[in-house]
Design a protein around this motif. Structure first.
Motif, PDB file in Angstrom:
ATOM      1  N   CYS A  69      -6.296   1.181  -0.279  1.00  0.00           N
ATOM      2  CA  CYS A  69      -5.307   2.069  -0.888  1.00  0.00           C
ATOM      3  C   CYS A  69      -5.676   2.385  -2.341  1.00  0.00           C
ATOM      4  O   CYS A  69      -6.023   1.483  -3.117  1.00  0.00           O
ATOM      5  CB  CYS A  69      -3.923   1.428  -0.826  1.00  0.00           C
ATOM      6  N   PHE A 103      -3.816   0.232  -4.756  1.00  0.00           N
ATOM      7  CA  PHE A 103      -3.715  -1.176  -4.357  1.00  0.00           C
ATOM      8  C   PHE A 103      -3.446  -2.080  -5.564  1.00  0.00           C
ATOM      9  O   PHE A 103      -2.531  -2.922  -5.540  1.00  0.00           O
ATOM     10  CB  PHE A 103      -4.992  -1.623  -3.645  1.00  0.00           C
ATOM     11  N   ALA A 106      -5.660   0.835   4.883  1.00  0.00           N
ATOM     12  CA  ALA A 106      -4.627   0.482   3.904  1.00  0.00           C
ATOM     13  C   ALA A 106      -5.137  -0.483   2.846  1.00  0.00           C
ATOM     14  O   ALA A 106      -4.683  -0.453   1.697  1.00  0.00           O
ATOM     15  CB  ALA A 106      -3.419  -0.118   4.626  1.00  0.00           C
ATOM     16  N   TYR A 125       0.858  -1.186   0.000  1.00  0.00           N
ATOM     17  CA  TYR A 125       0.000   0.000   0.000  1.00  0.00           C
ATOM     18  C   TYR A 125       0.892   1.233   0.000  1.00  0.00           C
ATOM     19  O   TYR A 125       2.055   1.176   0.418  1.00  0.00           O
ATOM     20  CB  TYR A 125      -0.944  -0.002   1.199  1.00  0.00           C
ATOM     21  N   CYS A 185      -5.210   5.226   3.098  1.00  0.00           N
ATOM     22  CA  CYS A 185      -4.106   4.789   3.958  1.00  0.00           C
ATOM     23  C   CYS A 185      -3.985   5.678   5.191  1.00  0.00           C
ATOM     24  O   CYS A 185      -3.772   5.194   6.311  1.00  0.00           O
ATOM     25  CB  CYS A 185      -2.794   4.800   3.176  1.00  0.00           C
TER      26      CYS A 185
END
Length: 371
Positions: free
Chosen positions: A103, A106, A100, A88, A95
């Motif tokens: 994200c 991601f 996270a 992340y 985040c």
């Protein structure tokens, strides 16, 4: 440095080969992998559901020992035991608010095959670039990861059991702990009793759900589910799960989790809910389902929700799971069977058949065997 890794190509799922691993950069670590779990997400890369450029080294449930750290790394040191999590960015709005798993980058960081700087640490001995997944590619004897990917764990806990905490087990338990947060006395149904589903069942037991119902077609998995906390088990080949759940709960469940991604099963998970019930979908699948907005949702105020990696921050949830394991409240070892690297094809086959819940490839057992 040269390492051994399980390399996958489009026409050759697995081959244990010598490859080249770059030294860690300033914000990275070199990890000696002790063991790595086999996860369904690895399979979705192989079957193209999650497209990653070949060749690729799979593995994203790694656990090992820190060998070397970059000069900017401060959270761990050589000799520390660590579990590896997903990648992340650490600075997007998700985040920064503790999400996270949501994200913004991601997909790029975990499935583009490269790290956040656009590079891969892996090449063949002839110089061909090899894709990484989850920023780790831990089906290997060593890997290089970003500091954000690692979670330090107690050195007195067997690392061979801890790698799967970084994905499948975190997803199942985190969905219960973080997303659903069921109240004491509530009812929950888990469709599919693989590693994700069984982890959800163990979490539901810890939180005090009064009805914990496991649904599957494998009798061995249902028996294990009962041993891990399921109050009721339903073999959907032998009885209608929706009718059985209504009878058990006296009107429908508060929560349902689908781990299968099978459209008919997803509908059962939705249909078994009580008024204001919540259904969570966890499977990585391209399958589609259709719903009647009034009958399936509005008439009973139901919710269908997708969850990302158990809505978890690995550095927060993994230490909690390790502590629960040490206290005997989260016996993840009962899910696992160990394999050697040259048995990787059997490990994936045993997972696909349902014979084994969580295969774990062991790359170095010397610290536990005494050799």
């Amino acid at each position: 440095m040269e390492i051994k890794a399980i390399l996958s190509r489009k026409k050759d799922d697995f081959s244990l080969q010598d490859i080249v691993l770059s030294r860690p950069k300033n914000n990275q670590l070199l990890i000696k992998i002790v063991a790595c779990g086999v996860c369904h997400t690895d399979v979705t890369v192989l079957n193209g559901t999650l497209p990653v450029a070949y060749p690729v080294v799979l593995g994203h449930e790694g656990a090992g020992i820190v060998v070397e750290v970059g000069e900017n790394v401060s959270s761990v040191k050589p000799g520390d035991h660590v579990v590896l999590g997903f990648s992340y960015c650490g600075h997007c709005k998700h985040c920064l608010t503790g999400n996270a798993s949501a994200c913004t980058d991601f997909a790029k960081l975990n499935f583009s095959g490269k790290d956040e700087d656009g590079f891969t640490a892996l090449t063949t001995t002839s110089g061909e670039q090899i894709s990484q997944i989850f920023g780790q590619s831990s089906l290997a004897t060593y890997c290089v990861v970003n500091e954000k990917n690692v979670c330090k764990v107690d050195s007195d806990v067997d690392l061979r059991y801890l790698g799967p905490l970084g994905c499948g087990i975190m997803t199942g338990s985190g969905t219960v702990f973080n997303t659903l947060q069921p109240k004491i006395g509530s009812s929950i149904v888990v469709f599919g009793t693989g590693a994700v589903g069984l982890s959800a069942i163990m979490a539901a037991k810890i939180l005090g759900c009064v009805h914990i119902i496991a649904v599957d077609v494998h009798t061995n998995r249902l028996a294990l589910a009962q041993g891990l906390g399921a109050t009721h088990v339903i073999n959907s080949r032998e009885q209608n799960p929706v009718d059985a759940i209504y009878a058990i709960t006296n009107g429908g469940a508060d929560y349902a989790i689908d781990t299968t991604g099978i459209p008919a099963v997803c509908h059962q998970a939705l249909d078994c809910l009580d008024v204001y019930g919540v259904m969570v979908v966890l499977a990585v699948s391209n399958a589609e389902i259709s719903v009647n907005l009034n009958h399936d949702l509005v008439a009973k105020g139901k919710t269908i929700k997708g969850v990302l990696e158990g809505d978890a921050s690995p550095k927060v949830l993994i230490p909690i799971l390790v502590e629960l394991y040490k206290k005997g409240q989260f016996p993840v070892d009962k899910l696992m069977r160990f394999y050697q690297p040259n048995e990787v094809n059997k490990a994936f086959a045993d997972s696909a058949s349902g014979e084994v819940i969580k295969p774990v490839i062991v790359f170095d057992e010397s610290i536990y065997s005494g050799s």
